[in-house]
Design an enzyme around this catalytic site. Sequence first.
Site, PDB file in Angstrom:
ATOM      1  N   LYS A   1       2.071  39.883 -23.228  1.00 32.13           N
ATOM      2  CA  LYS A   1       1.973  38.597 -22.689  1.00 32.13           C
ATOM      3  C   LYS A   1       3.205  37.940 -22.632  1.00 32.13           C
ATOM      4  CE  LYS A   1      -2.874  38.398 -24.028  1.00 32.13           C
ATOM      5  NZ  LYS A   1      -4.033  38.056 -25.097  1.00 32.13           N
TER       6      LYS A   1
ATOM      7  N   GLN B   1      -4.451  34.814 -30.385  1.00 33.45           N
ATOM      8  CA  GLN B   1      -4.772  36.046 -30.278  1.00 33.45           C
ATOM      9  C   GLN B   1      -6.112  36.444 -31.097  1.00 33.45           C
ATOM     10  OE1 GLN B   1      -3.617  38.055 -27.922  1.00 33.45           O
ATOM     11  NE2 GLN B   1      -5.484  39.650 -28.593  1.00 33.45           N
TER      12      GLN B   1
ATOM     13  N   ASP C   1      -7.462  30.896 -22.427  1.00 26.47           N
ATOM     14  CA  ASP C   1      -8.467  31.732 -22.509  1.00 26.47           C
ATOM     15  C   ASP C   1      -9.700  31.381 -21.911  1.00 26.47           C
ATOM     16  OD1 ASP C   1      -7.390  34.292 -23.564  1.00 26.47           O
ATOM     17  OD2 ASP C   1      -7.112  33.537 -25.762  1.00 26.47           O
TER      18      ASP C   1
END
Length: 294
Positions: free
Chosen positions: A54, A98, A121
């Site tokens: 990422k 995460q 997200d």
Amino acid sequence: MTAILIDGKAAAAELRAKVAGEVRRLAAVHGLRLGLAVVLVGDNPASEAYVGSKKKMSAQAGIQSFDHRLPGTAGQVELLALIARLNGDPSIHGILVQLPLPPQIDPYKVIAAVDPTKDVDGFHPVNAGRLALGLPSLVPCTPLGCIMLAKTVHPSLAGLEAVIVGRSNIVGKPLAQLLIGQSATVTVAHSKTRDLPAVCRRADIVVAATGRPGLVRRDWIKPGATVIDVGINRVAGEGGRHRIVGDVAFAEVCEVAGAITPVPGGVGPMTIACLLANTVRAACTSAGLPVPEL
Ligand code: NAP
């Protein structure tokens, strides 16, 4: 018949190039410098690898990424304090925590603490609710990637029969909402579904998101159907090495499907590209600018 391979790597590269163009335009025209905060708690090797990719892809697209690492022993209070700081930082347009988090931390509390306008997200209850209502929202990246890949085969999904195997909050459920939004007829199957092969055989599009290597077999697929494989499973390979496989028995399903995503090289690369696209969307919304089509 041999299925057409849906090239997730190429589609992701195309999307990342569009994102990079938007990032340059936002900097040149509006003086906006995009920032993405990536929060990693602990040292799970798979999470480390995802975070590394990422970071690399963000940099290539011109998005500044800010790493925040906490030890695996970090408490919820410490993590929530960090998120509060990032929520209040105007140089950060997207916040990604995460998952999975260590057991002492409640992931739902953490997700709910992220400012919904920075929730790249798309997991915040406000964004999940807006998606369910068909309102503009930040949409989870993996389901967004699945839709984009399905559309490379079916430019319109209207009226198609779609079966999603898996009902998780991060893949199956938001994907169902997106497919309904595209006027597909949607069935969400799971581990308690009766006669899953027969349910899948009805589908024009089968999406497998179960974490069960090779679950979807040849005789589950209607000839010519499109198969999107979300699974990322590490299995023992030859010579003591490991390899990554999906949730679909790829070789045999290729013989009957019309189109299929490979693993690796299918949905995976799209997830990161969609994260970058969401960062652009979040930044434009927070700056009061129109959200670009990506
Ligand atoms: P998850 O939260 O574990 O959910 C799995 C779902 O599959 C559950 O709804 C479960 O049903 C269902 N399921 C499990 N075994 C089944 C069976 N034998 N028959 C029918 N349904 C079954 O998993 P997830 O987070 O959605 O992830 C799914 C897979 O996608 C994993 O391999 C993961 O690594 C991968 N993934 C990939 C990406 C990407 O970027 N490509 C992103 C996210 C996830 P119940 O609800 O009844 O238990």
